[in-house]
Design a protein around this motif. Structure first.
Motif, PDB file in Angstrom:
ATOM      1  N   PRO A 289      21.956  24.052 -36.644  1.00  0.00           N
ATOM      2  CA  PRO A 289      22.480  23.251 -38.169  1.00  0.00           C
ATOM      3  C   PRO A 289      23.627  22.091 -37.892  1.00  0.00           C
ATOM      4  O   PRO A 289      24.593  22.769 -36.627  1.00  0.00           O
TER       5      PRO A 289
ATOM      6  N   SER B 220      25.552  30.351 -40.735  1.00  0.00           N
ATOM      7  CA  SER B 220      24.819  29.147 -40.647  1.00  0.00           C
ATOM      8  C   SER B 220      24.325  28.137 -40.986  1.00  0.00           C
ATOM      9  O   SER B 220      23.723  27.272 -41.159  1.00  0.00           O
TER      10      SER B 220
ATOM     11  N   ASN C 232      23.873  28.793 -44.378  1.00  0.00           N
ATOM     12  CA  ASN C 232      22.999  28.590 -45.722  1.00  0.00           C
ATOM     13  C   ASN C 232      23.055  29.273 -46.088  1.00  0.00           C
ATOM     14  O   ASN C 232      23.306  30.833 -46.303  1.00  0.00           O
TER      15      ASN C 232
ATOM     16  N   SER D 186      20.453  32.189 -45.940  1.00  0.00           N
ATOM     17  CA  SER D 186      21.301  33.448 -44.473  1.00  0.00           C
ATOM     18  C   SER D 186      22.461  34.241 -44.934  1.00  0.00           C
ATOM     19  O   SER D 186      22.390  35.498 -45.102  1.00  0.00           O
TER      20      SER D 186
ATOM     21  N   GLU E 100      18.233  29.794 -39.894  1.00  0.00           N
ATOM     22  CA  GLU E 100      18.134  29.083 -39.443  1.00  0.00           C
ATOM     23  C   GLU E 100      17.913  28.938 -37.552  1.00  0.00           C
ATOM     24  O   GLU E 100      18.054  28.266 -36.911  1.00  0.00           O
TER      25      GLU E 100
END
Length: 358
Positions: free
Chosen positions: A90, A152, A154, A157, A247
């Protein structure tokens, strides 16, 4: 009883006769590395296929049945797919930590292989604090998971990683106390001493009810520590997509996937060694003839048979029990398993002091 001492000693003597001690150490280390990687690859292929077959049996269906006899090459095809699949990172991720996290998890799994006795006379490192080494090194796997969740960038996550951290740290207490019951009975932290102490009977049989309780708690805690259902809150698909490895793709995802199954094998191998005698055959007191027949079965078959039996139990849990909520998961540990483990350890200590075990 079959022993691999002759093979390992002959390799050692052959190398010593031809090379200096430094080169002997280097070559032996390379042999160990190659064998460890080969074991990881084989276990990854076998355990994934076994999981699918066990799941199919529980759900009254066939499972993999196209590639190879009984679908045995299905996991090989999946591996090829993951090798060829592009690994994406990412844009907002910490690229170094994102790529580093899968290797942390795999390195920890490899380090845990060292003190495990796979057969009579076949062990990478016969360290005198084997149980303490396993407890210390296994705690490091959560670092890789936390790194993966944070790097990540995220929210799913990160939430999955935090859940996993709380879960692993919590259940390590009960797992450690269960392991201590066997250490108290044996009087040693060395894995070979624990196996030899079960020559006249496995601890689960001769340690009375407290050892059975410790074994049950260990299996529950091991299932939770490996993030397996019904304790798979770190990867809850209905809530967190895929948790800390949302991810990840390609081989980085494959490393996480492989590490999960390798960790299942390791915790089951530890459980088989501590409670079920490891590579030690099944002996019954003074039944000389029966014990002699049991000795004809190779020690490696005993070890892997017991380990795969425990692996089957953990797979059985996944397809039997529904997933717990986070509060239920932590309540189970702190309100029930931990107090029972503490009381059980005191009871086992009393049994060891009074010499009440068989």
């Amino acid at each position: 009883m079959y022993s691999l001492h002759a093979i390992t000693n002959s390799v050692q003597n052959w190398l010593n006769a031809r090379l200096s001690s430094t080169w002997v150490l280097i070559i032996e280390s390379l042999i160990v590395i190659v064998l460890a990687i080969a074991l990881f690859a084989a276990l990854g292929l076998i355990l994934v296929w076994l999981e699918r077959k066990v799941a199919a049996h529980m759900q009254i269906r066939l499972g993999p049945n196209r590639l190879g006899p009984a679908g045995i090459f299905q996991t090989s095809a999946d591996t090829l797919k993951l090798i060829l699949k592009e690994g994406l990172t990412p844009d907002g991720a910490d690229k170094f930590l994102f790529n580093f996290a899968p290797f942390v998890v795999m390195i920890v799994a490899m380090l845990l292989l060292a003190p495990i006795a796979f057969a009579n006379g076949f062990q990478i490192w016969n360290i005198n604090i084997g149980v303490l080494y396993i407890s210390a090194i296994s705690s490091l796997s959560v670092i890789g998971i936390l790194i993966a969740g944070w790097a990540s960038n995220n929210k799913y996550s990160l939430l999955g990683a935090m859940r996993s951290g709380a879960q692993i740290v919590s259940y390590e207490l009960s797992a450690g106390l269960s392991i201590l019951t066997i250490v108290v009975l044996t009087g040693s932290l060395q894995m070979t001493d624990i196996v030899q102490a079960q020559q006249n009977g496995w601890w689960i049989f001769k340690g009375h009810i407290p050892v059975i309780i410790a074994f049950i708690i260990f299996i529950i805690a091991a299932t939770a520590e490996t993030n397996r259902a019904p304790f798979d809150l770190a990867e809850a698909e209905s809530e967190l997509t895929a948790g800390f490895h949302t991810e990840y793709s390609g081989m980085k995802f494959a490393l996480f996937f492989l590490a999960e199954y390798i960790n299942i094998f390791i915790v089951c191998a530890i459980g088989a060694t501590l409670f079920l005698g490891g590579w030690m055959p099944f002996h019954m007191g003074n039944w000389t003839q029966f014990n002699h027949v049991m000795d004809f079965i190779p020690s490696s078959i005993w070890f892997f048979g017991k380990t795969f039996f425990l692996i089957f139990l953990i797979m059985w849990f996944r397809w039997t029990f529904p997933r717990l909520r986070v509060d239920q998961l932590l309540n189970l540990e702190w309100k029930y398993l931990l107090p029972v483990s503490l009381f059980n350890l005191l009871l086992v200590t009393l049994i060891a002091i009074m010499n009440w075990h068989f």
